[in-house]
Scaffold this active site. Structure first.
Site, PDB file in Angstrom:
ATOM      1  N   GLU A 208       7.888  74.161  33.105  1.00 23.17           N
ATOM      2  CA  GLU A 208       7.492  72.877  33.693  1.00 23.17           C
ATOM      3  C   GLU A 208       6.006  72.640  33.459  1.00 23.17           C
ATOM      4  O   GLU A 208       5.185  73.546  33.618  1.00 23.17           O
ATOM      5  CB  GLU A 208       7.793  72.880  35.198  1.00 23.17           C
ATOM      6  CG  GLU A 208       7.382  71.629  35.935  1.00 23.17           C
ATOM      7  CD  GLU A 208       7.759  71.684  37.411  1.00 23.17           C
ATOM      8  OE1 GLU A 208       7.150  70.948  38.203  1.00 23.17           O
ATOM      9  OE2 GLU A 208       8.665  72.484  37.769  1.00 23.17           O
ATOM     10  N   GLU A 213       0.772  65.257  40.039  1.00 23.69           N
ATOM     11  CA  GLU A 213       1.623  65.105  41.213  1.00 23.69           C
ATOM     12  C   GLU A 213       0.733  64.953  42.432  1.00 23.69           C
ATOM     13  O   GLU A 213      -0.249  65.675  42.598  1.00 23.69           O
ATOM     14  CB  GLU A 213       2.599  66.275  41.371  1.00 23.69           C
ATOM     15  CG  GLU A 213       1.980  67.647  41.433  1.00 23.69           C
ATOM     16  CD  GLU A 213       3.020  68.750  41.640  1.00 23.69           C
ATOM     17  OE1 GLU A 213       4.214  68.421  41.746  1.00 23.69           O
ATOM     18  OE2 GLU A 213       2.619  69.916  41.701  1.00 23.69           O
TER      19      GLU A 213
END
Length: 355
Positions: A208, A213
């Site tokens: 990932e 975020e």
């Protein structure tokens, strides 16, 4: 549009009216003109925003002396995973608005955190933006994969939009994005496809890359162990540039705890108050990932293992499991719809080619 018709000579209008099916043809023509005008206005909006930021959209966004391009190379846009979002609907040839992913007859999609549900109804395109609505349900819901023998727990709606074309090592990946004014996340990231470990493109690894975020409103944390440190709890999650590389445990590697390398920087204003351009240059050999904010290199990360395989590009809004639930008012869910949108102005992906 009426003003435009007034400029057409009267003789020409009479000739059109004399033709068979002229009413339908004229109506179709007007509708086509209106659609073209609408698309032109939307395109103009995006171009105007780029001009305000000093961006031409023809090349990646870099400040002076920040472009990693060698002198003998040039940047070429990868159209399959790039989008200006100037149409009236999501381009379904490029994007899926639902996490559903059927592989060998099994849905291997991820539908959000334990209190969140990704739904396609929360995805829209308008005014030159991809928009993901954040909402609080009147009553909890199940995901398609939940055990319905137990009460539903999903109380917050978001969405997960992923690219149908995988992103490759060697790409420069950027998006202009703004968080909602809710406790929902705003995320731009890449992930190994949810296939059995022996069938994915990462040698069984579950990898990932989080380019960004954050949350729109930070209400506090529940006390999960990983948030009990200065790096996370005091990171100002609603005014943060937060980037990571993760190597997750999988049946093929059995590494146990997730292995992470990343970093963060904080803004003066909240993520919901202004747009930023979040980007990552994923080096072709997978050995390094450079993270950029508004065209400036923030940090270079060497993952725990090289990220050599193609990954899925994702835009999402989730209710994180570690976020504290307070009132709907405090979490922003009573705000007007426009305030509850996570917005992506554009996504642009580039690769290097020889001159």
């Amino acid at each position: 549009m009426i003003k435009t018709l007034k400029r057409i000579p009267l003789v020409f209008l009479i000739a059109i009216m004399a033709c068979s099916n002229s009413g339908d043809n004229g109506k179709d023509k007007v509708e086509e003109q209106e659609q073209a005008q609408e698309q032109g206005e939307k395109k103009g909006q995006g171009e105007e925003r780029d001009k305000e930021d000093g961006i031409d959209g023809l090349q990646p966004t870099f400040l002076a002396d920040q472009d990693p391009k060698p002198d003998d190379k040039k940047w070429i846009k990868v159209e399959g995973v790039s989008d200006e979002f100037n149409d009236s609907e999501l381009d379904l040839t490029k994007w899926s608005p639902t996490p559903e992913f059927i592989w060998n007859g099994q849905d291997r999609g991820w539908y959000g955190g334990s209190r969140s549900l990704f739904e396609a109804d929360n995805v829209s395109v308008g005014n030159g933006f991809l928009r993901i609505e954040g909402e609080k349900f009147d009553s909890p819901k199940y995901s398609p994969k939940d055990n319905t023998d137990t009460p539903p727990q999903r109380r917050y709606g978001g969405a997960y939009v992923y690219g149908k074309t995988l992103a490759e090592p060697g790409y420069y990946i950027e998006a202009r994005m703004r968080a909602s004014k809710t406790a929902m996340s705003a995320a731009f990231w890449l992930k190994t496809e949810t296939k059995p470990c022996g069938e994915n493109l990462n040698d069984g690894e579950n990898l990932e890359i989080d380019i960004q975020e954050c949350v729109g409103v930070f209400t506090g944390e529940l006390g999960d162990e990983w948030t009990k440190d200065d790096w996370a709890v005091n990171a100002n999650w609603d005014r943060i540039f937060h980037y990571n590389t993760h190597r997750h445990n999988s049946p093929c590697n059995n590494i146990g705890d997730r292995q992470t390398k990343g970093g963060k920087a904080n803004f003066d204003k909240k993520n919901s108050d202004e747009f930023h351009i979040y980007a990552a240059y994923w080096h072709a050999d997978g050995s390094k990932i450079d993270f950029y904010i508004d065209g400036e290199l923030e940090k270079s990360i060497t993952p725990v293992i090289p990220f050599k395989g193609a990954l899925r590009l994702i835009m999402s809004s989730n209710f994180y499991d570690w976020i504290e639930e307070t009132s709907a008012e405090d979490m922003g869910f009573n705000r007007p719809l426009e305030d509850r949108y996570t917005q992506f102005d554009w996504v642009r992906v580039w690769q290097l080619e020889d001159l």
